[in-house]
Scaffold this active site. Structure first.
Site, short mmCIF file in Angstrom:
data_model
loop_
_atom_site.label_atom_id
_atom_site.label_comp_id
_atom_site.label_asym_id
_atom_site.label_seq_id
_atom_site.Cartn_x
_atom_site.Cartn_y
_atom_site.Cartn_z
N ASP A 201 0.97 -1.24 -0.09
CA ASP A 201 -0.04 -0.07 -0.04
C ASP A 201 1.08 1.07 -0.06
O ASP A 201 1.50 1.40 1.17
CB ASP A 201 -0.88 0.01 1.26
CG ASP A 201 -1.73 0.95 1.19
OD1 ASP A 201 -1.46 2.43 1.25
OD2 ASP A 201 -3.21 0.76 1.03
N ASP A 204 0.40 3.66 3.08
CA ASP A 204 0.81 3.20 4.19
C ASP A 204 2.19 3.26 4.30
O ASP A 204 2.88 3.59 5.24
CB ASP A 204 0.44 1.81 4.45
CG ASP A 204 -0.96 1.86 4.99
OD1 ASP A 204 -1.59 2.63 5.35
OD2 ASP A 204 -1.68 0.66 4.72
#
Length: 210
Positions: A201, A204
């Protein structure tokens, strides 16, 4: 830009992308690499900007020299991960106008849900570059293009770090007039809609969240 998909295969782009894929790369280094690679990708996505001649004086003589023509670019980030690409591009194109599209993906349906939209005026007179690190299913990207077209944009390009074949095809079907520039066309998507091999991600990894 005539072709729909451009993969930037420059050695520096590929080198930095490899470091970003490595799961051991720290958040701070990942963020710096994203800023650096965004500038290299910006070079490609703006390659054929229109220019016009302007009369200037060098320390030696007067001359006619090229400058970018027309209204300034509009860089539009698809929140939140798009901001990583946006930051680097603004260092290269500090005069660009900036907009934001807030979308999140419903984890069950994988469909985009809008929560924020703020873009510069007169998009119809600007080259609009939408930025998002990932072109995965293509659903959010298509929705973002829909939104900026509704706001008046006519000349749009999409810049991403990684693309999946599924996302590229979805974009081509929905918006064949929007060229896609990316550092890599990866293998495909897993069952959760994440790009493989990918880099996880992007948001993230950039912000140090999970």
């Amino acid at each position: 830009m005539d072709q729909h998909l451009t993969v930037v295969e420059h050695p520096l782009v590929q080198h930095k992308l490899t470091l970003m894929r490595d799961k051991h790369t720290s958040t701070a280094v990942f963020r710096q690499l994203l800023r650096e690679i965004s500038q290299l990708l910006a070079y490609e996505v703006t390659r054929n900007l229109d220019t016009e001649m302007r009369r200037i004086e060098t320390p030696m003589v007067e001359m006619d020299a090229p400058v970018v023509a027309g209204r300034k670019l509009a860089l539009i980030s698809i929140l939140r991960a798009g901001n990583g690409l946006l930051d680097g591009m603004l260092e290269l194109i500090p005069s660009a106008r900036v907009g934001f599209v807030g979308l999140y993906r419903d984890e069950e349906t994988l469909q985009p849900v809008e929560y924020y939209f703020k873009v510069p005026e007169r998009l119809d007179e600007r080259l609009v570059i939408l930025v998002d690190p990932m072109l995965a299913t293509g659903n959010s990207s298509v929705a973002a293009v829909d939104m900026v077209k509704k706001a008046g944009a006519k000349d749009i390009r999409f810049l991403c770090l990684l693309a999946a074949p599924e996302g590229v095809q979805r974009m081509k079907e929905a918006h064949p007039d929007v060229p896609v520039v990316t550092a890599s066309l990866d293998d495909g998507l897993n069952e959760q809609g994440y790009i493989l091999p990918g880099l996880g991600d992007a948001g993230d990894r950039m912000f140090g969240t999970k």
